[in-house]
Scaffold this motif. Structure first.
Motif, short mmCIF file in Angstrom:
data_model
loop_
_atom_site.label_atom_id
_atom_site.label_comp_id
_atom_site.label_asym_id
_atom_site.label_seq_id
_atom_site.Cartn_x
_atom_site.Cartn_y
_atom_site.Cartn_z
N THR A 18 0.83 -1.21 0.00
CA THR A 18 0.00 0.00 0.00
C THR A 18 0.87 1.26 0.00
O THR A 18 0.57 2.25 -0.67
CB THR A 18 -0.95 -0.02 1.21
N ILE A 140 -16.34 -3.82 -6.67
CA ILE A 140 -15.95 -3.60 -5.27
C ILE A 140 -17.08 -2.90 -4.52
O ILE A 140 -18.05 -2.41 -5.10
CB ILE A 140 -14.67 -2.74 -5.15
N TYR A 142 -17.28 -0.18 -0.86
CA TYR A 142 -16.36 0.73 -0.17
C TYR A 142 -16.86 1.06 1.23
O TYR A 142 -18.01 1.41 1.43
CB TYR A 142 -16.21 2.00 -1.01
N SER A 214 -13.08 -2.00 -0.39
CA SER A 214 -11.96 -1.08 -0.32
C SER A 214 -12.21 -0.02 0.74
O SER A 214 -13.32 0.10 1.26
CB SER A 214 -11.73 -0.42 -1.67
N THR A 237 -10.18 -7.69 1.06
CA THR A 237 -10.09 -6.25 1.30
C THR A 237 -8.87 -5.71 0.57
O THR A 237 -7.87 -6.41 0.40
CB THR A 237 -9.91 -5.94 2.81
N LEU A 238 -9.00 -4.47 0.12
CA LEU A 238 -7.91 -3.87 -0.65
C LEU A 238 -7.93 -2.36 -0.42
O LEU A 238 -8.96 -1.71 -0.58
CB LEU A 238 -8.10 -4.17 -2.14
N HIS A 239 -6.79 -1.83 -0.04
CA HIS A 239 -6.68 -0.39 0.22
C HIS A 239 -6.90 0.39 -1.08
O HIS A 239 -6.49 -0.05 -2.16
CB HIS A 239 -5.30 -0.07 0.78
N LEU A 240 -7.54 1.55 -0.97
CA LEU A 240 -7.83 2.30 -2.20
C LEU A 240 -6.57 2.75 -2.92
O LEU A 240 -6.57 2.91 -4.14
CB LEU A 240 -8.75 3.49 -1.91
N ILE A 243 -5.79 0.19 -5.42
CA ILE A 243 -6.68 0.23 -6.58
C ILE A 243 -6.31 1.40 -7.49
O ILE A 243 -6.26 1.26 -8.71
CB ILE A 243 -8.15 0.32 -6.13
#
Ligand code: SF4
Lengths: 254, 210, 490
Positions: A18, A140, A142, A214, A237-240, A243
């Motif tokens: 990240t 996704i 958020y 996200s 889960t994925l940090h913005l 992305i």
């Protein structure tokens, strides 16, 4: 611009990708990124747990690391840590009767931005696909983390930016504004209530049919991700930042 | 040491750091830009929302409307200062009960009275609030409380949009009753239902030319 | 129970204490699925209503700013404000009494009631009398106190405890209320349905005679106006008007923090309060009275000005804004913790986020019983955002945690697990070098993870986390090291 990255301790230690994504995005825009090596942590965990004297060296360290003329603005991929730098550092200094530290804390806080705050308000990014080349062909949802949303007043900045990523579908998260139940040591001290809150968040995320959730805070995402993983739910889960950094050529995989 | 002295002493100790006072930022709205027609419309909307009955009428229609609102009443109490002509169209079977200084109705008598007619001092359109301040045309507080049906006259000239506009029109040290609809409660599942201890029916006659 | 620190105003007594540590109470309450359903339904519907009516006012933020400044000013000049109020209230025929604590207030009220010869009183909902346990005290003195607010009535009839400051029976749904009425009301229609309108009607019938016959009423007050000596009660049902108008004697018990400097200040609070509390543009009834009015309403009018720990809270310069609270209940209605645990878990009369700061501020945080309240929050900030007088509840929670840790530090000789964790953390996170050193051990963490790259069980206090969450396996290399290797070496 010369931008100082405040990676935050959790991203530094647990989610280095990240931080790399944050660097990539800013470099792509032609800015120079530096990493003040003296940095460690904003001290939030200590303060929020009530350990003020123990928080002091951590907070002082942060202020010393960032109270320099070596950069234009500082950025962190975390609303929570930025809120702590902006609001909690001066508060701690005041509370411990350190007026000089308070002034320095305020000065550092004024120059510190959360990632989307910097992108949108300072760098004028409104379309991630066009201006950052962001591409992420997934569905996704958020989760707006509390401290970014409320203490920093980020509003819809993060969500709006995510919606402009190429190839992305963003499904609205029901009861999005509800806390995921993390709250630092709250999740340990009041584990039952925290779990009940997490349970609802996990349910809501699953109801969107998204393959990932996200957000702008690695800590909340670790909490939510931990719940999703434990219940065997499909979404990741994925940090913005990850992305936004993802491109057609180098697409991040889930 | 008396309790008073001790408490005041504690306050002084507590404020030893002498916190400063600040000028109150009164940047909220204090003047309206609405026309009288807009005010009427707004107040009607709010009162209807509270499930009050509302009519907008001319001054000469008051007796007729008071009579029609009270067609089922067997007795009506009114304060001494109320314009008696307003009650002139009530049927002869309706018993009129005057509440006046020196001739007060007892609580039991009020309880046995079906309705009350009063005027009002000022009304706030934005919140749908009618304020009674105990002037002779509104009477003492008990008469507009105990009977189950309140017919309230609101002269259009007394309607303002905002609460801050109403304040200068009030004499604050008189007993004030602010009424926003019939009595209601939100105590069961936080859902509002009308009709508890205060008058369960509120009829408002908004009168032009008054 | 209370321990007085030198130079500190005395802490409050009465119903201000946790009955057990919050996590333990919360654990039990979380298991009450009916209550959780009721609370979720009620809090969610009130949230939407509040947002709608608040959104209608273009000057909401300006009103909040005015409200919080007025309150700050009032607290900063509290002595003058109270003396001014006393002078004006007295000039108009009212009698002012001062009570240092719950016991003293209870005694004053009892003596006043005794003096009238009455053995029954009617009551308008009041947090202050709840806090001092007035009803129980009166009962022990042979005086029956009848709560007249619908929700208070439900609680009183059901021999229950309030769980919300505005809607004390919020934890009960309509069917449960119906059942309580059927069981406890001496005269009630056996075919009573659970329609809220029918339940309200039953309450009306039940209390009507009491109102009409009452000689003495006891109320709280939403505000007192210093420059006129006026008191105000904000209500919905008309039970307030009944109590404030019909009896001969009216006794009001009010915390000293409720005083506002100027009568015009009413215009601010009467816009903030109803919209924040029941989500209405205005509550059905508001009554204001100034001492005695000849020929209208009670002719014996008293007020008991109550300290009971308020000066203690005032002495805390980082916590004193908690006294600005206008008891609207918005903070608990939006609180994700309150929504799940309900009000009983907080023990004190004041539940929810405001209770989590106010109770320990009133009693003193070093009172062991209230030590767990400031931790009953994820610090999500929803309360601060909703609070009409902008009390920064999360900041005060954090401050009180600090007070709690410091108080315990002095008491305990042996450090707890948390103490050690925080001390270690302070070292590790106090220097970039130190965290860098620790991060060299990240690959070790990978060993703790299973084949699926998840850590599923942690020891000690961290076990709470892994009860319902996994932790991902740490990376091989920290960002710091990557930066040194990739960025700096190039
Ligand atoms: S703290 Fe604020 S939101 Fe909570 S009850 Fe008091 S005034 Fe209302």
């Amino acid at each position: 611009m010369r931008i100082a990255l405040f990676a935050t301790c959790i991203v530094d230690a647990m989610y280095p990708e990240t931080a790399k994504s944050t660097v990539k995005i800013l470099e792509r825009l032609g800015h120079e990124v530096i990493f003040p090596k003296a940095q460690a942590c904003c001290g939030q965990m200590h303060m929020n747990s009530g350990y003020m004297p123990e928080a002091l060296p951590v907070v002082e360290n942060h202020i010393n690391a960032f109270d320099t003329e070596d950069y234009d603005v500082a950025v962190a991929p975390s609303g929570s840590c930025v809120a702590s730098v902006k609001h909690q550092h001066p508060f701690l200094a005041e509370r411990l009767g350190k007026p000089e530290l308070k002034e320095r804390a305020k000065a550092v806080g004024a120059r510190t931005y959360e990632l989307t705050q910097l992108l949108v308000d300072v760098l004028g990014i409104t379309n991630a696909a066009e201006q950052l080349g962001s591409y992420f062909p997934e569905t996704i949802t958020y989760h707006p983390s509390c401290h970014g949303m409320r203490s920093l007043g980020l509003g819809d900045r993060q969500l709006d930016l995510l919606k402009t990523v190429g190839g992305i579908t963003v499904n609205e998260l029901p009861e999005a504004d509800q806390c995921c139940g993390f709250g630092g040591t709250f999740s340990i001290k009041n584990a039952d209530v925290s779990s009940a809150m997490l349970e609802d968040k996990v349910k809501n995320i699953c109801s969107t049919g998204a393959s990932a959730c996200s957000g702008g805070d690695a800590s909340c995402l670790m909490h939510i991700g931990g719940g999703l993983s434990r219940t065997g739910a499909k979404p990741k889960t994925l940090h913005l930042a990850d992305i936004l950094a993802s491109t057609m050529e180098e697409t991040v995989s889930l | 040491m008396s309790a008073k002295d001790e408490i005041l002493g504690r306050i002084r100790t507590a404020l030893a750091d002498t916190p400063v006072t600040e000028e109150v930022p009164r940047e909220y709205r204090t003047t309206s830009t609405m026309s009288q027609e807009q005010l009427i419309e707004l107040l009607v909307d709010r009162l209807v929302d509270y499930k009050a009955g509302v009519e907008v009428i001319e001054a000469e229609q008051i007796p007729e409307f008071v009579a029609s609102k009270l067609k089922d009443a067997s007795s009506v109490v009114y304060p001494q200062g109320l314009d008696a002509r307003w009650l002139s169209a009530l049927g002869s079977e309706v018993e009129l009960r005057l509440d006046a200084p020196g001739a007060r109705l007892s609580v039991a008598e009020l309880d046995a009275t079906s309705a009350v007619v009063t005027s009002s001092a000022v009304s706030v359109a934005e919140s749908g609030t009618i304020i009674l301040d105990g002037q002779p045309d509104q009477g003492r507080r008990a008469i507009s409380l105990v009977p189950d049906h309140h017919v309230c006259i609101v002269p259009v000239s007394t309607i303002v949009q905002l609460l801050p506009e109403a304040m200068p029109r009030l004499s604050i040290t008189r007993p004030l009753t602010w009424i926003s609809g019939p009595s209601a409660t939100s105590d069961i599942e936080l859902e509002r239902v009308e009709g508890v201890h205060g008058p369960r029916t509120l009829d408002v006659l908004m009168v032009r030319g008054l | 129970m209370t321990q007085v620190f030198l130079g500190m105003p005395a802490g409050g007594q009465g119903n201000l204490f946790e009955q057990e540590p919050f996590p333990k109470a919360a654990h039990r309450e979380l298991g009450n699925t009916q209550m959780r359903k009721n609370l979720r339904h009620a809090t969610h519907s009130i949230r939407d209503k509040r947002l709608k009516v608040v959104g209608e006012l273009p000057d909401w933020e300006a009103l909040r700013n005015a409200g919080s400044t007025i309150k700050n000013n009032s607290m900063a000049t509290l002595e003058e404000r109270l003396l001014e109020f006393e002078k004006n209230f007295t000039a108009r025929g009212g009698v002012v009494h001062w009570a240092r604590d719950a016991d003293e207030a209870n005694k004053i009220v009892t003596d006043l009631v005794r003096g009238t010869g009455a053995t029954e009183v009617v009551k308008v909902k009041s947090m202050a009398t709840q806090e001092i346990g007035l009803n129980e005290h009166l009962e022990s003195e042979g005086i029956d106190a009848f709560e007249t607010d619908l929700a208070e009535l439900i609680v009183q009839l059901g021999q229950d405890k309030p769980s919300h400051i505005l809607v004390p029976a919020i934890h009960k749904n309509r069917t449960e209320v119906r059942d309580i009425f059927l069981k406890e009301m001496p005269v009630v229609d056996p075919n009573l349905t659970d329609e809220p309108a029918k339940l309200a009607e039953a309450a009306r019938a039940h209390l009507r005679k009491k109102f009409l016959a009452a000689k003495v009423a006891i109320s709280g007050a939403n505000f007192a106006l210093a420059d006129t000596g006026t008191l105000g009660v904000v209500e919905s049902e008309g039970n307030g008007r009944m109590c404030l108008t019909l009896p001969e004697t009216l006794i009001t018990v009010m915390g000293i923090e409720k005083v506002l400097p100027h009568w015009e200040d009413v215009e601010v609070f009467m816009q903030l309060l109803p919209r924040s509390s029941t989500g209405e543009r205005m509550n059905p009834y508001t009554s204001l009275w100034t001492g005695v009015t000849e020929d209208d309403g009670p002719q014996n009018v008293h007020i008991v000005l109550l300290d009971n720990g308020r000066t203690r809270a005032l002495a805390d310069r980082f916590g004193r804004t908690a006294l600005n609270c206008i008891r609207c209940s918005a903070c608990m209605n939006v609180c994700p913790v309150y929504e799940r645990t309900g009000g009983h878990a907080y023990g004190s009369t004041y539940p929810g986020p405001i209770g989590a700061i106010l109770s320990p501020l009133l009693t003193g945080i070093e009172v062991e019983e209230n030590g767990s309240l400031p931790y009953a929050s994820s610090l999500c900030g929803a309360c601060y955002e909703a609070c009409p007088v902008k009390i920064n509840i999360p900041e005060i929670l954090v401050h009180l945690r600090g007070e709690d840790v410091d108080a315990k530090r002095e008491k305990h000789k042996l450090p707890t697990q948390m103490d050690l964790l925080m001390k270690g953390g302070s070292w590790a996170l106090g220097k970039g070098k130190n965290i860098g050193l620790l991060e060299k051990a990240l690959p070790l963490g990978r060993l703790a993870a299973g084949k699926d790259k998840k850590i599923k069980k942690l020891p000690g206090i961290a076990a709470g986390w892994t009860k319902s969450r996994d932790i991902p396996a740490p990376p091989n290399k920290s960002f710091r090291d990557w930066w040194s290797d990739e960025k700096e070496s190039k």
